[in-house]
Design an enzyme around this catalytic site. Sequence first.
Site, PDB file in Angstrom:
ATOM      1  CE  LYS A 109      90.849  74.257  24.501  1.00  0.00           C
ATOM      2  NZ  LYS A 109      91.345  73.258  23.473  1.00  0.00           N
ATOM      3  CE  LYS A 192      84.130  70.011  25.421  1.00  0.00           C
ATOM      4  NZ  LYS A 192      84.457  68.875  24.673  1.00  0.00           N
ATOM      5  CE  LYS A 195      91.109  65.184  22.278  1.00  0.00           C
ATOM      6  NZ  LYS A 195      89.969  65.014  21.563  1.00  0.00           N
TER       7      LYS A 195
HETATM    8  P1  ADP Z   1      88.133  67.407  24.207  1.00  0.00           P
HETATM    9  O1  ADP Z   1      86.552  68.386  24.310  1.00  0.00           O
HETATM   10  O2  ADP Z   1      87.669  66.133  24.309  1.00  0.00           O
HETATM   11  O3  ADP Z   1      89.181  67.521  23.166  1.00  0.00           O
HETATM   12  P2  ADP Z   1      87.287  68.298  20.808  1.00  0.00           P
HETATM   13  O4  ADP Z   1      87.602  68.954  21.688  1.00  0.00           O
HETATM   14  O5  ADP Z   1      88.734  67.455  20.355  1.00  0.00           O
HETATM   15  O6  ADP Z   1      87.723  66.506  22.147  1.00  0.00           O
HETATM   16  O7  ADP Z   1      86.173  67.383  20.064  1.00  0.00           O
HETATM   17  C1  ADP Z   1      86.523  66.781  18.768  1.00  0.00           C
HETATM   18  C2  ADP Z   1      84.640  66.625  18.409  1.00  0.00           C
HETATM   19  O8  ADP Z   1      83.832  65.584  19.479  1.00  0.00           O
HETATM   20  C3  ADP Z   1      84.354  67.789  18.127  1.00  0.00           C
HETATM   21  O9  ADP Z   1      83.089  68.048  17.230  1.00  0.00           O
HETATM   22  C4  ADP Z   1      82.955  68.071  19.907  1.00  0.00           C
HETATM   23  O10 ADP Z   1      81.920  69.050  19.296  1.00  0.00           O
HETATM   24  C5  ADP Z   1      82.854  67.239  20.136  1.00  0.00           C
HETATM   25  N1  ADP Z   1      82.815  66.526  21.604  1.00  0.00           N
HETATM   26  C6  ADP Z   1      83.909  66.913  22.318  1.00  0.00           C
HETATM   27  N2  ADP Z   1      83.274  65.769  23.508  1.00  0.00           N
HETATM   28  C7  ADP Z   1      82.044  66.284  22.992  1.00  0.00           C
HETATM   29  C8  ADP Z   1      81.124  65.942  24.232  1.00  0.00           C
HETATM   30  N3  ADP Z   1      81.017  65.961  25.151  1.00  0.00           N
HETATM   31  N4  ADP Z   1      79.772  65.700  23.518  1.00  0.00           N
HETATM   32  C9  ADP Z   1      79.440  65.767  22.239  1.00  0.00           C
HETATM   33  N5  ADP Z   1      80.149  65.988  21.177  1.00  0.00           N
HETATM   34  C10 ADP Z   1      81.796  66.681  21.901  1.00  0.00           C
END
Ligand code: ADP
Length: 329
Positions: A109, A192, A195
Amino acid sequence: MRVVSGIQTTGNLHLGNYLGAIRQWVAMQDEGECLFFLADLHALTSNVTPQELANSTIEMAATLLAAGIDDRAILFNQSRVPAHSELCWILQGTARMGWLNRMTQWKDKAGKNREGASVGLFTYPVLQAADILVYQATHVPVGEDQKQHLELARDVATKFNTDFGVELFPLPEPLISKAAPRIMSLRDGSAKMSKSDPSDMSRINLIDDDDTIASKIRKSKSDADLLPDSFDALAERPEAKNLVTIYAALAEREPQSVVEEFAGQGFGAFKPALADLAVSVLAPVRDRLQRLLGDRAAVGAQLARGAERAQALAAPTLKAAQQAVGLQV
Ligand code: ADP
Ligand code: TRP
């Protein structure tokens, strides 16, 4: 068993969050005492505007309720329970610069602009450790990408207990979804689903309507080969592997049984089946979400009640930590 997890309040929830984290949260409600929160303080480390932050806290809370979080769990927003921030400051004395410097999320980041990154982005994992330790959590259901932050929380707990000669913090165990540790982007099998991906076609949002879900799956990247009869044979076909993984996770089946069912067929046959399945699982969640969004005040009231219960559970641990370090409170 004390289960704690949070999710940062930036933007919409997507299928990766649902399969990787939220579905586990819903299931854990029968296993132990659960606290789930919207990490609005963590969201401050991103570029979210005040309006976006305010909206997304309520919208994400509504999404969690729509997905099946209910009164068996305590649901609240982090900023309403000051014990998180108070313990975080104490734990800043325990966490080491070197530990935080190794965090891959920080490196990703901050990128090349470390000098210009906020201090909050750097100490993000210390607040996460406080979120967990302030409830003496034993289990933390998260996606695989959070494993390193969980290890840091364990290191902080161990060092605090040792430095101050107390047995205050149990070591929290990460619970990583076996079915969906890492759902990948629909456009790129090596990234991955997230969002923060600029392309909305890369993810299925839990708010998407049926046609949008179906069209994102239809247009998802795949390949021209047929499906094999073994899941392991998909190792070098990341997009194909991802679509089969999503199917299996949604159907709560083993990926091997899914490839056996579709062996010898191409994506022209597989994608419509996946689209139907995704709509059948996600439509009821979205419909409940839309109803809840019609009464945002009720969702806010539910968060306020959750915060009161959470604060009561956090207070004794915070006090014990303050006493351990010699604060006269
Ligand atoms: P993002 O990467 O979309 O910003 P977050 O970091 O807010 O999502 O993640 C929120 C929760 O969802 C965490 O527990 C994270 O490990 C899980 N998570 C996020 N993206 C994925 C993914 N692509 N596959 C599985 N789990 C995910
Ligand atoms: N960092 C987590 C994420 O990006 C969110 C989070 C904040 C969290 N505090 C937590 C997760 C405590 C588990 C436990 O998804």
